[in-house]
Design a protein around this motif. Sequence first.
Motif, PDB file in Angstrom:
ATOM      1  N   GLN A 137     -51.470 -38.279 -24.869  1.00  0.00           N
ATOM      2  CA  GLN A 137     -51.518 -38.229 -26.408  1.00  0.00           C
ATOM      3  C   GLN A 137     -50.211 -37.087 -26.722  1.00  0.00           C
ATOM      4  O   GLN A 137     -49.820 -37.060 -27.628  1.00  0.00           O
ATOM      5  CB  GLN A 137     -52.918 -37.750 -27.054  1.00  0.00           C
ATOM      6  CG  GLN A 137     -53.919 -38.869 -26.674  1.00  0.00           C
ATOM      7  CD  GLN A 137     -55.092 -38.595 -27.528  1.00  0.00           C
ATOM      8  OE1 GLN A 137     -55.109 -38.346 -28.617  1.00  0.00           O
ATOM      9  NE2 GLN A 137     -56.095 -38.977 -26.848  1.00  0.00           N
ATOM     10  N   MET A 138     -50.064 -36.143 -25.819  1.00  0.00           N
ATOM     11  CA  MET A 138     -49.027 -35.041 -26.040  1.00  0.00           C
ATOM     12  C   MET A 138     -47.736 -35.862 -25.759  1.00  0.00           C
ATOM     13  O   MET A 138     -46.640 -35.752 -26.595  1.00  0.00           O
ATOM     14  CB  MET A 138     -49.285 -34.296 -25.043  1.00  0.00           C
ATOM     15  CG  MET A 138     -50.547 -33.329 -25.188  1.00  0.00           C
ATOM     16  SD  MET A 138     -50.192 -31.984 -26.270  1.00  0.00           S
ATOM     17  CE  MET A 138     -51.751 -31.060 -26.236  1.00  0.00           C
ATOM     18  N   TYR A 139     -47.811 -36.725 -24.712  1.00  0.00           N
ATOM     19  CA  TYR A 139     -46.476 -37.293 -24.406  1.00  0.00           C
ATOM     20  C   TYR A 139     -46.029 -38.471 -25.401  1.00  0.00           C
ATOM     21  O   TYR A 139     -44.443 -38.304 -25.653  1.00  0.00           O
ATOM     22  CB  TYR A 139     -46.601 -37.821 -23.161  1.00  0.00           C
ATOM     23  CG  TYR A 139     -45.288 -38.657 -22.334  1.00  0.00           C
ATOM     24  CD1 TYR A 139     -44.421 -37.723 -21.964  1.00  0.00           C
ATOM     25  CD2 TYR A 139     -45.042 -39.721 -22.436  1.00  0.00           C
ATOM     26  CE1 TYR A 139     -43.148 -38.103 -21.407  1.00  0.00           C
ATOM     27  CE2 TYR A 139     -43.863 -40.390 -21.846  1.00  0.00           C
ATOM     28  CZ  TYR A 139     -42.729 -39.704 -21.432  1.00  0.00           C
ATOM     29  OH  TYR A 139     -41.751 -40.116 -20.981  1.00  0.00           O
TER      30      TYR A 139
ATOM     31  N   ASP B  94     -38.531 -38.105 -29.437  1.00  0.00           N
ATOM     32  CA  ASP B  94     -37.257 -37.854 -28.483  1.00  0.00           C
ATOM     33  C   ASP B  94     -37.422 -38.634 -27.190  1.00  0.00           C
ATOM     34  O   ASP B  94     -37.958 -38.578 -26.327  1.00  0.00           O
ATOM     35  CB  ASP B  94     -37.248 -36.370 -28.202  1.00  0.00           C
ATOM     36  CG  ASP B  94     -36.075 -35.840 -27.463  1.00  0.00           C
ATOM     37  OD1 ASP B  94     -35.228 -36.835 -27.064  1.00  0.00           O
ATOM     38  OD2 ASP B  94     -35.932 -34.751 -26.950  1.00  0.00           O
ATOM     39  N   LYS B  95     -36.395 -39.906 -27.477  1.00  0.00           N
ATOM     40  CA  LYS B  95     -36.612 -40.767 -26.613  1.00  0.00           C
ATOM     41  C   LYS B  95     -35.813 -40.220 -25.065  1.00  0.00           C
ATOM     42  O   LYS B  95     -36.494 -40.701 -23.994  1.00  0.00           O
ATOM     43  CB  LYS B  95     -35.913 -41.976 -26.827  1.00  0.00           C
ATOM     44  CG  LYS B  95     -36.456 -42.875 -28.019  1.00  0.00           C
ATOM     45  CD  LYS B  95     -37.105 -44.072 -27.394  1.00  0.00           C
ATOM     46  CE  LYS B  95     -37.856 -44.993 -28.695  1.00  0.00           C
ATOM     47  NZ  LYS B  95     -38.618 -43.993 -29.285  1.00  0.00           N
ATOM     48  N   HIS B  96     -35.297 -39.221 -25.185  1.00  0.00           N
ATOM     49  CA  HIS B  96     -34.327 -38.896 -23.983  1.00  0.00           C
ATOM     50  C   HIS B  96     -35.125 -37.724 -23.188  1.00  0.00           C
ATOM     51  O   HIS B  96     -34.637 -37.350 -21.944  1.00  0.00           O
ATOM     52  CB  HIS B  96     -32.998 -38.545 -24.280  1.00  0.00           C
ATOM     53  CG  HIS B  96     -32.291 -39.597 -25.027  1.00  0.00           C
ATOM     54  ND1 HIS B  96     -32.120 -40.955 -24.405  1.00  0.00           N
ATOM     55  CD2 HIS B  96     -32.046 -39.642 -26.441  1.00  0.00           C
ATOM     56  CE1 HIS B  96     -31.417 -41.744 -25.332  1.00  0.00           C
ATOM     57  NE2 HIS B  96     -31.423 -40.999 -26.462  1.00  0.00           N
TER      58      HIS B  96
ATOM     59  N   SER C 141     -37.166 -35.476 -20.823  1.00  0.00           N
ATOM     60  CA  SER C 141     -37.709 -35.987 -19.368  1.00  0.00           C
ATOM     61  C   SER C 141     -39.300 -35.520 -19.366  1.00  0.00           C
ATOM     62  O   SER C 141     -39.698 -34.676 -20.183  1.00  0.00           O
ATOM     63  CB  SER C 141     -37.067 -35.251 -18.340  1.00  0.00           C
ATOM     64  OG  SER C 141     -37.156 -33.925 -18.322  1.00  0.00           O
ATOM     65  N   ARG C 142     -39.979 -36.104 -18.560  1.00  0.00           N
ATOM     66  CA  ARG C 142     -41.290 -35.827 -18.278  1.00  0.00           C
ATOM     67  C   ARG C 142     -41.655 -34.099 -17.879  1.00  0.00           C
ATOM     68  O   ARG C 142     -42.513 -33.568 -18.541  1.00  0.00           O
ATOM     69  CB  ARG C 142     -42.127 -36.756 -17.231  1.00  0.00           C
ATOM     70  CG  ARG C 142     -42.129 -38.103 -17.642  1.00  0.00           C
ATOM     71  CD  ARG C 142     -42.959 -38.790 -16.559  1.00  0.00           C
ATOM     72  NE  ARG C 142     -44.676 -38.612 -16.601  1.00  0.00           N
ATOM     73  CZ  ARG C 142     -45.208 -39.437 -17.446  1.00  0.00           C
ATOM     74  NH1 ARG C 142     -44.534 -40.260 -18.418  1.00  0.00           N
ATOM     75  NH2 ARG C 142     -46.407 -39.466 -17.552  1.00  0.00           N
ATOM     76  N   GLU C 143     -40.561 -33.900 -17.113  1.00  0.00           N
ATOM     77  CA  GLU C 143     -40.855 -32.426 -16.656  1.00  0.00           C
ATOM     78  C   GLU C 143     -40.730 -31.605 -17.670  1.00  0.00           C
ATOM     79  O   GLU C 143     -41.474 -30.645 -17.974  1.00  0.00           O
ATOM     80  CB  GLU C 143     -39.858 -31.872 -15.536  1.00  0.00           C
ATOM     81  CG  GLU C 143     -39.939 -32.535 -14.306  1.00  0.00           C
ATOM     82  CD  GLU C 143     -39.623 -34.228 -14.227  1.00  0.00           C
ATOM     83  OE1 GLU C 143     -38.889 -34.792 -15.097  1.00  0.00           O
ATOM     84  OE2 GLU C 143     -40.600 -34.863 -13.567  1.00  0.00           O
ATOM     85  N   GLU C 144     -39.570 -31.697 -18.898  1.00  0.00           N
ATOM     86  CA  GLU C 144     -39.504 -30.985 -19.986  1.00  0.00           C
ATOM     87  C   GLU C 144     -40.860 -30.892 -20.766  1.00  0.00           C
ATOM     88  O   GLU C 144     -41.093 -29.859 -21.152  1.00  0.00           O
ATOM     89  CB  GLU C 144     -38.257 -31.386 -20.481  1.00  0.00           C
ATOM     90  CG  GLU C 144     -36.687 -31.028 -20.220  1.00  0.00           C
ATOM     91  CD  GLU C 144     -35.902 -31.871 -21.094  1.00  0.00           C
ATOM     92  OE1 GLU C 144     -35.164 -31.151 -21.861  1.00  0.00           O
ATOM     93  OE2 GLU C 144     -35.338 -32.802 -20.645  1.00  0.00           O
ATOM     94  N   VAL C 145     -41.377 -32.185 -20.904  1.00  0.00           N
ATOM     95  CA  VAL C 145     -42.468 -32.102 -21.840  1.00  0.00           C
ATOM     96  C   VAL C 145     -43.601 -31.376 -21.171  1.00  0.00           C
ATOM     97  O   VAL C 145     -44.323 -30.641 -21.754  1.00  0.00           O
ATOM     98  CB  VAL C 145     -42.853 -33.704 -21.906  1.00  0.00           C
ATOM     99  CG1 VAL C 145     -44.394 -33.838 -22.819  1.00  0.00           C
ATOM    100  CG2 VAL C 145     -41.826 -34.495 -22.631  1.00  0.00           C
ATOM    101  N   TYR C 146     -43.768 -31.618 -19.813  1.00  0.00           N
ATOM    102  CA  TYR C 146     -44.967 -31.083 -19.089  1.00  0.00           C
ATOM    103  C   TYR C 146     -44.684 -29.339 -19.372  1.00  0.00           C
ATOM    104  O   TYR C 146     -45.625 -28.627 -19.694  1.00  0.00           O
ATOM    105  CB  TYR C 146     -44.737 -31.315 -17.486  1.00  0.00           C
ATOM    106  CG  TYR C 146     -45.767 -30.681 -16.922  1.00  0.00           C
ATOM    107  CD1 TYR C 146     -47.247 -30.922 -17.114  1.00  0.00           C
ATOM    108  CD2 TYR C 146     -45.621 -29.303 -16.169  1.00  0.00           C
ATOM    109  CE1 TYR C 146     -48.256 -30.236 -16.463  1.00  0.00           C
ATOM    110  CE2 TYR C 146     -46.578 -28.717 -15.434  1.00  0.00           C
ATOM    111  CZ  TYR C 146     -47.975 -29.289 -15.608  1.00  0.00           C
ATOM    112  OH  TYR C 146     -49.086 -28.507 -15.144  1.00  0.00           O
ATOM    113  N   GLU C 147     -43.417 -28.849 -19.210  1.00  0.00           N
ATOM    114  CA  GLU C 147     -43.337 -27.597 -19.137  1.00  0.00           C
ATOM    115  C   GLU C 147     -43.619 -26.827 -20.600  1.00  0.00           C
ATOM    116  O   GLU C 147     -44.403 -26.009 -21.066  1.00  0.00           O
ATOM    117  CB  GLU C 147     -41.519 -26.992 -18.968  1.00  0.00           C
ATOM    118  CG  GLU C 147     -41.406 -25.935 -18.333  1.00  0.00           C
ATOM    119  CD  GLU C 147     -42.524 -25.290 -17.512  1.00  0.00           C
ATOM    120  OE1 GLU C 147     -42.732 -24.330 -18.033  1.00  0.00           O
ATOM    121  OE2 GLU C 147     -42.929 -25.570 -16.430  1.00  0.00           O
TER     122      GLU C 147
END
Lengths: 343, 345
Positions: free
Chosen positions: B128-130, B137-139, B141-147
């Motif tokens: 739900q966060m992702y 913001d389609k571009h 990355s998963r790492e940025e989201v996670y951070e």
Amino acid sequence: MSLKNLLRAVLGNYLFKRALRAFGIIVAASTITFFIIRLMPSNPIEIFINQMMSAYGMSYEDAKAMALALFTIDLDKPLHEQYFEYVTNIIRGNLGTSISISPGTPVMNVVTAFLPWTLFSVSISLFSSFLLGITLGMIAAYRRGGIFDRVVSTVAAVTSAIPGYLLGILIVVFIGVRFGLINYMRGAYSAGLTPGFNLPFIVDVFLHLAAPFTTYVLSTWGGWMLSMKANTVAVLGEDYVTVARAKGLPEGRIRTQYVGRNAMLPLFTSLAISLGFIFGGSTLIENVFVYRGVGRLLWSSINARDYTVMQAVFLIITISVVVSNFLADLIYSLIDPRVRVGG
Amino acid sequence: MIELETKGTLTVNEPVISIDNLTVEYVSPRGVIKAVRGVSLKVYRGETLFIVGESGSGKSTLGLAMLNIVPRPGRIAGGSITYHIDGRNVNILDLPLEDQRAFRWKNVAMVFQSALNSLNPVLRIWDQMYDTIESHDKHISREEVYEKVRRLLYLVRLDPDRVLKAYPHQLSGGMRQRVMIALALLLDPKVLILDEPTTALDLLTQKSIMEVLKNIKKELGLTMIFITHDLSLAAELADRVAVMYAGKLVELGDVYDIFYRPRHPYTFALMKTVPKLTSIDEELYPIPGSPPDMANLPPGCKFHPRCPYATRACSDVEPSEEWLTPSHLVACHRHRDLSLRVEAR
């Protein structure tokens, strides 16, 4: 791990417990049907004798002698002995031979001649009906109160109130007779065609499927549609849907992941239960269209009091319903994280 | 218990939202119900504005309208909601649907009333966060989201590793509300609307959510709009307070004006419903009568049937809004001749 602990682990296992209970239900249900079948008035030999007497003018004694020569079943044995014999045969994987529908043929062969047609026709109809119902139900919920909703909901209520076989008869009368399509409303394929994987045969099979398919879908889609509509309306009022809108999620994602998934959860149980009945066929509809399915087999075996065939059909229905309920529970716990398999 | 704290003084009076003559109505079998009846309000950058009022006063509807997500059968019947963000003036009601979608949450996010039902039960918190970030913001990355998610969860004092894997039902009410707050901050919105953020929670959880909110106010300095009937929360966090009654603003002013120098009898009555710090055995004064039937509003001032100071004029003409000082607004016929006193608390 000691043997005792191992035993305890196995017995305490959820799946094992469920499987054990399912097995118990199957044993109980088939025992009850065994006795109920024999409590029905008349018996296969009487019915055969009556047929022979009226069809060929035989005397009672001749007909009886013929019946005894033809049939291997001894109905004069005490019931408990017959039951014991039935159980031992089943354990050996032997369902016995047909008594009167097709005397002497192993029941297994009789059933396997009918089962594929039922699996084919009912599963196609069931999934079409389900998909049609949930799609229209969801659209109606999104447009509740509008013209689409009112028309579709009314039609759904009306068609699901009419029994399937009546719809079937209406189709035969108003479409089959009027448009000369009656030949496609008898059986699973045209007489004279040899079953095989060739185009004319496959086309013919689907043409024969059309009428029972339409009947089945018409009589069942309304239920799916109305419950999907009710569930969707309820989910649309949930806060998480408003939150999803506020979050700026694309409408498509809200519709599938937020509304659709949650609204469909309760329907999965009903779908899984219906899956069990795929094996039992739809007796009344198959009868109207003389379709070569298990439902029709059940009907004729009841009329002829063919005990062994009836037993086999009921056994198949019992097993498939029990197994599909079991699967429904397992699948439900996979798709709804709130339901945990445990304990 | 009310306890006033020193508020940071607002130096720039630059509006971030201008609501102009907003009307929201619900179409029901009993007729059209006007939940918000011509509200005009400016929200200033960096301030914390409280919108208070009884249930049914239209305050939640006002909050939903600010994102233009009033659920059916409600609709915005008139007015405008203009955001002044990044040097542009955008009326959210005029935006094409796709632009509205992109506008929401990125510029204005909302924490909802019911912590328990605000999260989709069949998706993990991480999903739900992702999906929230991904749909803006389609571009990324998963790492940025996670951070980012991890940082925000720390801010609301949750353990990311435990929470992200969980389904909503595995979290307590307080944890779910913290998740909602983190979720609301995910896209660095300029404005955060909080609709009864503590109502569904027990007292201790309320307390800790309040600490989290204070902390956010201090660290992020964003514009916050609280919608609540919890006056103690207002006393603790508000810069300004708007009082709503029957779909209209009846009084608006800074927190001291509203708490110590209310000019509307309704605000005055509202203040008297709150227990005082100084005495424990003093009686509380509930407001007599009940909130008006929104489908069948009385003529004139909507508060007059419950107002001890009502005169003839009050039942005939609805009072217009009047600025007493540049920051204090009241809508009452008798504000000039009444002296309503609230003792120090």
